[in-house]
Design an enzyme around this catalytic site. Structure first.
Site, mmCIF file in Angstrom:
data_model
loop_
_atom_site.group_PDB
_atom_site.id
_atom_site.type_symbol
_atom_site.label_atom_id
_atom_site.label_comp_id
_atom_site.label_asym_id
_atom_site.label_seq_id
_atom_site.Cartn_x
_atom_site.Cartn_y
_atom_site.Cartn_z
ATOM 1 N N ARG A 85 0.834 -1.212 0.000
ATOM 2 C CA ARG A 85 0.000 0.000 0.000
ATOM 3 C C ARG A 85 0.869 1.262 0.000
ATOM 4 N NH1 ARG A 85 -0.282 4.623 2.719
ATOM 5 N NH2 ARG A 85 0.185 3.474 4.628
ATOM 6 N N CYS A 117 4.690 9.245 0.118
ATOM 7 C CA CYS A 117 3.298 9.646 0.206
ATOM 8 C C CYS A 117 3.061 10.622 -0.930
ATOM 9 C CB CYS A 117 2.983 10.278 1.558
ATOM 10 S SG CYS A 117 1.311 10.948 1.612
ATOM 11 N N ASN A 120 9.238 3.933 3.242
ATOM 12 C CA ASN A 120 9.297 3.531 4.652
ATOM 13 C C ASN A 120 10.617 2.821 4.885
ATOM 14 O OD1 ASN A 120 6.276 3.069 3.715
ATOM 15 N ND2 ASN A 120 6.286 3.590 5.877
HETATM 16 P P1 HMG Z 1 -12.944 14.469 -1.802
HETATM 17 O O1 HMG Z 1 -12.759 14.838 -3.233
HETATM 18 O O2 HMG Z 1 -12.938 15.548 -0.772
HETATM 19 O O3 HMG Z 1 -14.254 13.565 -1.625
HETATM 20 O O4 HMG Z 1 -11.831 13.377 -1.457
HETATM 21 P P2 HMG Z 1 -15.766 13.902 -1.765
HETATM 22 O O5 HMG Z 1 -16.449 13.231 -0.617
HETATM 23 O O6 HMG Z 1 -15.991 15.366 -2.018
HETATM 24 O O7 HMG Z 1 -16.164 13.099 -3.117
HETATM 25 C C1 HMG Z 1 -15.634 13.473 -4.386
HETATM 26 C C2 HMG Z 1 -15.692 12.249 -5.306
HETATM 27 O O8 HMG Z 1 -14.821 11.224 -4.800
HETATM 28 C C3 HMG Z 1 -17.076 11.635 -5.398
HETATM 29 O O9 HMG Z 1 -17.189 11.045 -6.699
HETATM 30 C C4 HMG Z 1 -17.013 10.521 -4.385
HETATM 31 O O10 HMG Z 1 -17.925 9.476 -4.656
HETATM 32 C C5 HMG Z 1 -15.577 10.027 -4.560
HETATM 33 P P3 HMG Z 1 -18.003 11.781 -7.880
HETATM 34 O O11 HMG Z 1 -19.379 11.988 -7.303
HETATM 35 O O12 HMG Z 1 -17.278 13.093 -8.125
HETATM 36 O O13 HMG Z 1 -17.902 10.797 -9.002
HETATM 37 N N1 HMG Z 1 -15.064 9.387 -3.337
HETATM 38 C C6 HMG Z 1 -14.491 8.159 -3.334
HETATM 39 N N2 HMG Z 1 -14.220 7.282 -4.314
HETATM 40 C C7 HMG Z 1 -13.626 6.121 -3.953
HETATM 41 N N3 HMG Z 1 -13.297 5.822 -2.668
HETATM 42 C C8 HMG Z 1 -13.542 6.683 -1.661
HETATM 43 C C9 HMG Z 1 -14.175 7.911 -1.988
HETATM 44 N N4 HMG Z 1 -14.550 8.974 -1.247
HETATM 45 C C10 HMG Z 1 -15.098 9.863 -2.088
HETATM 46 N N5 HMG Z 1 -13.203 6.361 -0.424
HETATM 47 C C11 HMG Z 1 -10.841 11.606 -0.216
HETATM 48 C C12 HMG Z 1 -11.675 12.867 -0.141
HETATM 49 C C13 HMG Z 1 -10.429 11.232 1.188
HETATM 50 C C14 HMG Z 1 -11.641 10.496 -0.858
HETATM 51 C C15 HMG Z 1 -9.602 11.932 -1.096
HETATM 52 O O14 HMG Z 1 -8.977 13.067 -0.569
HETATM 53 C C16 HMG Z 1 -8.607 10.819 -1.197
HETATM 54 O O15 HMG Z 1 -8.907 9.743 -1.707
HETATM 55 N N6 HMG Z 1 -7.358 11.063 -0.756
HETATM 56 C C17 HMG Z 1 -6.290 10.100 -0.907
HETATM 57 C C18 HMG Z 1 -5.555 10.013 0.390
HETATM 58 C C19 HMG Z 1 -4.454 8.981 0.299
HETATM 59 O O16 HMG Z 1 -4.666 7.851 -0.149
HETATM 60 N N7 HMG Z 1 -3.235 9.367 0.749
HETATM 61 C C20 HMG Z 1 -2.153 8.463 0.840
HETATM 62 C C21 HMG Z 1 -2.358 7.518 2.007
HETATM 63 S S1 HMG Z 1 -2.030 8.276 3.590
HETATM 64 C C22 HMG Z 1 -0.337 8.049 3.813
HETATM 65 O O17 HMG Z 1 0.350 7.602 2.933
HETATM 66 C C23 HMG Z 1 0.257 8.314 5.179
HETATM 67 C C24 HMG Z 1 0.496 7.040 5.983
HETATM 68 O O18 HMG Z 1 1.349 6.151 5.291
HETATM 69 C C25 HMG Z 1 1.129 7.394 7.345
HETATM 70 C C26 HMG Z 1 2.355 8.298 7.227
HETATM 71 O O19 HMG Z 1 3.305 7.964 6.501
HETATM 72 O O20 HMG Z 1 2.331 9.344 7.879
HETATM 73 C C27 HMG Z 1 -0.821 6.290 6.272
HETATM 74 MG MG MG Z 2 3.507 6.250 5.239
#
Ligand code: HMG
Ligand code: MG
Length: 307
Positions: free
Chosen positions: A15, A244, A253
């Site tokens: 992931r 990220c 990582n």
């Molecule tokens: P948004 O655009 O604010 O969402 O995204 P929304 O609720 O306004 O919806 C917009 C559209 O997205 C809609 O579709 C929703 O249905 C769709 P439309 O009507 O326009 O066709 N939607 C989704 N589709 C699929 N799956 C979903 C979903 N939710 C809404 N779950 C959202 C908000 C959170 C979805 C967006 O910002 C997002 O996906 N962000 C990605 C975040 C991410 O994956 N980041 C990387 C992982 S975190 C990380 O790496 C850190 C970590 O490793 C720890 C560390 O290292 O610190 C964990």
């Molecule tokens: Mg991370």
């Protein structure tokens, strides 16, 4: 100082690693990588994320990956395959694909929260509470993340009290474990210890995990410092894959191979077979057309090929 006798590793390469690859890795390769990681003895493997495919196209095949894994013959013991779910939409899709465990991901930095999940910390906690409630109704486990606990790519150094405050909210919500993310790998043993001490004052250390990126090459030192404080769960990524998408310049990582080598050298049990881990490392490195980022993997593989 007594170090823990046993450590649990949470493999996040499929992931956290693959979400950051330019190329879209085919589903079959992801599934085979996860199978090889399970074969190496990893008992928790973060398989994918149910986030928006517009935001992170690399994880668009989330349901296919999870379904394919769950359709494989069950292992004894079966590893857990937690998946990231930022909201109820992602949670529902994860459950439909068969998820048994999910992870929610908050941040200690307001700007990072907006860049990563498009909402404030307060709004994210409301969304996560809804996910935890839905999960507990189905008796699914929820892991929590707090990103940017040491530093933020936009705001710089983060007050340890901020990460601790968010970690406690996630615990109170019902997360069984809180993983503390040094998202941009800027921490050193001193800053990481200050951060853990702040978190451990409000969340029992047994429920805290270290999730350290290795951008500055400090991750192994930070794990050692964390072990000294009694932390016994660490996230790591095969071949050091990762980063990220919303933290420019953050590298992968800490490599799983490096952590296993450290733990073996310290006589700490982690249940992972290094030879088999190297097979998984070589498999994904070969697919991506580069060497593993792990120095341990490179050294051990060079020794193997010289035999
Ligand atoms: P948004 O655009 O604010 O969402 O995204 P929304 O609720 O306004 O919806 C917009 C559209 O997205 C809609 O579709 C929703 O249905 C769709 P439309 O009507 O326009 O066709 N939607 C989704 N589709 C699929 N799956 C979903 C979903 N939710 C809404 N779950 C959202 C908000 C959170 C979805 C967006 O910002 C997002 O996906 N962000 C990605 C975040 C991410 O994956 N980041 C990387 C992982 S975190 C990380 O790496 C850190 C970590 O490793 C720890 C560390 O290292 O610190 C964990
Ligand atoms: Mg991370």
């Amino acid at each position: 100082m007594t170090l823990p006798a046993r450590v649990k590793l949470v493999e996040v390469g499929p992931r956290d690693g693959l979400q950051n690859e330019q190329a879209i890795v085919p589903t079959a390769i992801k599934v085979e990588l996860i199978e090889r990681l399970a074969e190496a003895g990893l008992s928790a493997i973060e398989a994918t994320s149910f986030v928006s495919p517009q935001w992170v196209p690399q994880m668009a095949d989330n349901a296919e990956v999870l379904r394919a894994l769950l359709a494989k013959p069950q292992r004894r013991p079966q590893p857990s395959y937690p998946v990231l779910t930022p909201n109820l939409k992602g949670f529902d899709a994860a459950v439909e694909a068969g998820a048994q465990e999910v992870a929610i991901f908050a941040a200690a930095s307001e700007t990072f929260s907006r860049k990563n999940i498009n909402c404030s910390i307060a709004e994210s906690l409301k969304r996560f509470a809804a996910v935890v409630d839905a999960a507990s109704a189905l008796e699914l486990k929820v892991r929590g993340y707090v990103s940017c606990v040491v530093a933020c790519p936009y705001e710089g150094a983060i007050d340890p009290a901020k990460g601790a405050w968010v970690a406690k909210r996630l615990l109170d919500m019902g997360c069984y474990e809180i993983s503390l993310g040094d998202t941009i790998g800027a921490g050193t043993p001193a800053s990481v210890k200050r951060m853990i001490e702040a978190c451990a004052a409000v969340v029992p250390i047994e429920k805290l995990a270290g999730h350290y990126h290795d951008t500055y090459g400090m991750a192994i030192a930070n794990i050692y410092a964390s072990l000294e404080l009694g932390m016994a769960v660490f996230d790591s990524s095969i071949a050091g894959l990762g980063g990220c998408p919303y933290a420019a310049g953050a590298s992968g990582n800490v490599a799983s191979e490096d952590v296993v080598y450290l733990l073996q050298g310290l006589g700490i049990e982690c249940g992972v077979d290094m030879e088999k881990l190297l097979v998984a490392s070589q498999f994904i490195a070969h697919f991506l057309g580069r060497q593993p980022a792990s120095k341990v993997a490179r050294a051990l593989l060079a020794r193997q090929s010289a035999r």
